[in-house]
Design a protein around this motif. Structure first.
Motif, PDB file in Angstrom:
ATOM      1  N   VAL A   1       0.866  -1.179   0.000  1.00 50.35           N
ATOM      2  CA  VAL A   1       0.000   0.000   0.000  1.00 50.35           C
ATOM      3  C   VAL A   1       0.905   1.232   0.000  1.00 50.35           C
ATOM      4  N   ASN A   2       0.458   2.261  -0.708  1.00 52.39           N
ATOM      5  CA  ASN A   2       1.203   3.520  -0.797  1.00 52.39           C
ATOM      6  C   ASN A   2       0.257   4.680  -0.512  1.00 52.39           C
ATOM      7  N   TYR A   3       0.799   5.735   0.055  1.00 49.96           N
ATOM      8  CA  TYR A   3       0.093   6.996   0.163  1.00 49.96           C
ATOM      9  C   TYR A   3       1.048   8.066  -0.333  1.00 49.96           C
ATOM     10  N   LEU A   4       0.741   8.641  -1.496  1.00 43.25           N
ATOM     11  CA  LEU A   4       1.636   9.594  -2.143  1.00 43.25           C
ATOM     12  C   LEU A   4       0.964  10.959  -2.278  1.00 43.25           C
ATOM     13  N   PHE A   5       1.728  12.000  -1.977  1.00 44.42           N
ATOM     14  CA  PHE A   5       1.282  13.391  -2.106  1.00 44.42           C
ATOM     15  C   PHE A   5       1.798  13.973  -3.407  1.00 44.42           C
ATOM     16  N   ASP A   6       1.010  14.862  -4.009  1.00 47.51           N
ATOM     17  CA  ASP A   6       1.467  15.595  -5.186  1.00 47.51           C
ATOM     18  C   ASP A   6       2.399  16.707  -4.721  1.00 47.51           C
ATOM     19  N   VAL A   7       3.675  16.581  -5.035  1.00 49.24           N
ATOM     20  CA  VAL A   7       4.648  17.630  -4.735  1.00 49.24           C
ATOM     21  C   VAL A   7       4.615  18.664  -5.856  1.00 49.24           C
ATOM     22  N   SER A   8       4.495  18.176  -7.091  1.00 48.39           N
ATOM     23  CA  SER A   8       4.294  19.019  -8.268  1.00 48.39           C
ATOM     24  C   SER A   8       3.459  18.195  -9.247  1.00 48.39           C
ATOM     25  N   SER A   9       3.222  18.720 -10.429  1.00 49.84           N
ATOM     26  CA  SER A   9       2.400  17.981 -11.399  1.00 49.84           C
ATOM     27  C   SER A   9       3.072  16.686 -11.862  1.00 49.84           C
ATOM     28  N   ASP A  10       4.408  16.622 -11.795  1.00 54.92           N
ATOM     29  CA  ASP A  10       5.135  15.445 -12.267  1.00 54.92           C
ATOM     30  C   ASP A  10       5.830  14.658 -11.165  1.00 54.92           C
ATOM     31  N   PHE A  11       5.717  15.090  -9.931  1.00 54.27           N
ATOM     32  CA  PHE A  11       6.496  14.481  -8.850  1.00 54.27           C
ATOM     33  C   PHE A  11       5.598  14.178  -7.659  1.00 54.27           C
ATOM     34  N   LYS A  12       5.695  12.960  -7.130  1.00 54.78           N
ATOM     35  CA  LYS A  12       4.927  12.540  -5.958  1.00 54.78           C
ATOM     36  C   LYS A  12       5.888  11.978  -4.917  1.00 54.78           C
ATOM     37  N   ALA A  13       5.539  12.153  -3.649  1.00 51.01           N
ATOM     38  CA  ALA A  13       6.353  11.609  -2.556  1.00 51.01           C
ATOM     39  C   ALA A  13       5.416  11.181  -1.435  1.00 51.01           C
ATOM     40  N   GLY A  14       5.835  10.186  -0.684  1.00 48.33           N
ATOM     41  CA  GLY A  14       5.007   9.711   0.417  1.00 48.33           C
ATOM     42  C   GLY A  14       5.615   8.500   1.095  1.00 48.33           C
ATOM     43  N   VAL A  15       4.737   7.580   1.507  1.00 47.30           N
ATOM     44  CA  VAL A  15       5.167   6.395   2.252  1.00 47.30           C
ATOM     45  C   VAL A  15       4.627   5.131   1.592  1.00 47.30           C
ATOM     46  N   SER A  16       5.339   4.037   1.846  1.00 49.25           N
ATOM     47  CA  SER A  16       4.962   2.735   1.317  1.00 49.25           C
ATOM     48  C   SER A  16       5.163   1.680   2.396  1.00 49.25           C
ATOM     49  N   ALA A  17       4.252   0.720   2.463  1.00 51.68           N
ATOM     50  CA  ALA A  17       4.392  -0.429   3.358  1.00 51.68           C
ATOM     51  C   ALA A  17       4.043  -1.676   2.552  1.00 51.68           C
ATOM     52  N   SER A  18       4.834  -2.723   2.747  1.00 50.81           N
ATOM     53  CA  SER A  18       4.643  -3.963   1.990  1.00 50.81           C
ATOM     54  C   SER A  18       4.722  -5.168   2.912  1.00 50.81           C
ATOM     55  N   TYR A  19       4.261  -6.268   2.407  1.00 51.04           N
ATOM     56  CA  TYR A  19       4.490  -7.569   3.045  1.00 51.04           C
ATOM     57  C   TYR A  19       5.004  -8.462   1.936  1.00 51.04           C
ATOM     58  N   LEU A  20       6.201  -9.015   2.107  1.00 51.57           N
ATOM     59  CA  LEU A  20       6.872  -9.781   1.055  1.00 51.57           C
ATOM     60  C   LEU A  20       7.300 -11.132   1.604  1.00 51.57           C
ATOM     61  N   THR A  21       6.918 -12.203   0.897  1.00 53.09           N
ATOM     62  CA  THR A  21       7.293 -13.557   1.294  1.00 53.09           C
ATOM     63  C   THR A  21       8.188 -14.177   0.232  1.00 53.09           C
ATOM     64  N   PHE A  22       9.322 -14.726   0.671  1.00 58.06           N
ATOM     65  CA  PHE A  22      10.220 -15.507  -0.172  1.00 58.06           C
ATOM     66  C   PHE A  22       9.916 -16.974   0.120  1.00 58.06           C
ATOM     67  N   PHE A  23       9.489 -17.729  -0.898  1.00 52.32           N
ATOM     68  CA  PHE A  23       9.106 -19.121  -0.704  1.00 52.32           C
ATOM     69  C   PHE A  23      10.328 -20.025  -0.843  1.00 52.32           C
ATOM     70  N   GLY A  24      10.588 -20.820   0.220  1.00 51.59           N
ATOM     71  CA  GLY A  24      11.770 -21.662   0.298  1.00 51.59           C
ATOM     72  C   GLY A  24      11.741 -22.851  -0.645  1.00 51.59           C
ATOM     73  N   LYS A  25      12.937 -23.291  -1.017  1.00 56.58           N
ATOM     74  CA  LYS A  25      13.130 -24.462  -1.876  1.00 56.58           C
ATOM     75  C   LYS A  25      13.452 -25.681  -1.019  1.00 56.58           C
ATOM     76  N   ASP A  26      13.310 -26.847  -1.608  1.00 53.53           N
ATOM     77  CA  ASP A  26      13.862 -28.074  -1.049  1.00 53.53           C
ATOM     78  C   ASP A  26      15.178 -28.307  -1.779  1.00 53.53           C
ATOM     79  N   ILE A  27      16.270 -28.404  -1.024  1.00 45.96           N
ATOM     80  CA  ILE A  27      17.602 -28.530  -1.611  1.00 45.96           C
ATOM     81  C   ILE A  27      18.182 -29.880  -1.242  1.00 45.96           C
ATOM     82  N   ASP A  28      18.690 -30.611  -2.260  1.00 52.33           N
ATOM     83  CA  ASP A  28      19.375 -31.879  -2.002  1.00 52.33           C
ATOM     84  C   ASP A  28      20.825 -31.587  -1.672  1.00 52.33           C
ATOM     85  N   PHE A  29      21.268 -32.075  -0.507  1.00 49.18           N
ATOM     86  CA  PHE A  29      22.634 -31.847  -0.045  1.00 49.18           C
ATOM     87  C   PHE A  29      23.186 -33.141   0.532  1.00 49.18           C
TER      88      PHE A  29
END
Length: 157
Positions: free
Chosen positions: A40-68
């Motif tokens: 999710v992001n919340y961005l403010f218009d700083v100018s007509s071409d530029f936005k700034a704000g905050v971002s929050a994410s949830y990211l999952t890296f899915f594990g592998k099965d490794i033969d060792f």
């Protein structure tokens, strides 16, 4: 020390939310097969071409099965919660470029301490309310980098 401030008095902000799917790169490709995230992001218009704000994410890296050495080792999924400042430059009506910078809080497994988070991205407006983006997300951790190349869809709310 660099200080970046944006005055938000009377400025209109915009929420957006989205999902992304990625392929781990760098050190992460050895133990993880793909990534799935939401943001999710919340961005403010700083100018007509530029936005700034905050971002929050949830990211999952899915594990592998490794033969060792004849034994299968199951790598646990790893989850992080990136909290970042976000900037976007609207290069045209269709294209934007931007970056998120902040900290990714380690959620799981135990010992995942998180680290410095960075995410350069390019966006393409599919419609007034929907954007397709491509990004590289990296988390600097002790001894390496956990990273992925991702494709995502963002929806302006």
């Amino acid at each position: 020390m660099l200080v970046f401030a944006v005055s938000v008095n009377g400025q209109k902000g915009n929420f957006s939310a989205g999902v992304n799917l990625g392929l781990p790169t760098a050190d992460a490709s050895d133990g993880y097969s793909f990534t799935l995230g939401a943001e999710v992001n919340y961005l403010f218009d700083v100018s007509s071409d530029f936005k700034a704000g905050v971002s929050a994410s949830y990211l999952t890296f899915f594990g592998k099965d490794i033969d060792f050495l004849g034994t299968t080792i199951e790598i646990e999924n790893a989850a992080v919660l990136p909290i970042a400042g976000a900037v976007r430059y609207l290069a045209s009506d269709k294209f934007s470029i931007g970056v998120d910078l902040g900290y990714a809080i380690g959620i799981s497994p135990d010992g995942n301490d998180g680290g410095f988070y960075y995410r350069p991205l390019i966006g393409y407006n599919l419609s007034e309310k929907m954007e397709l983006n491509a990004s590289y997300s990296g988390i600097s951790v002790e001894g390496g980098t956990i990273a992925n190349f991702g494709l995502g869809l963002m929806f302006k709310l």
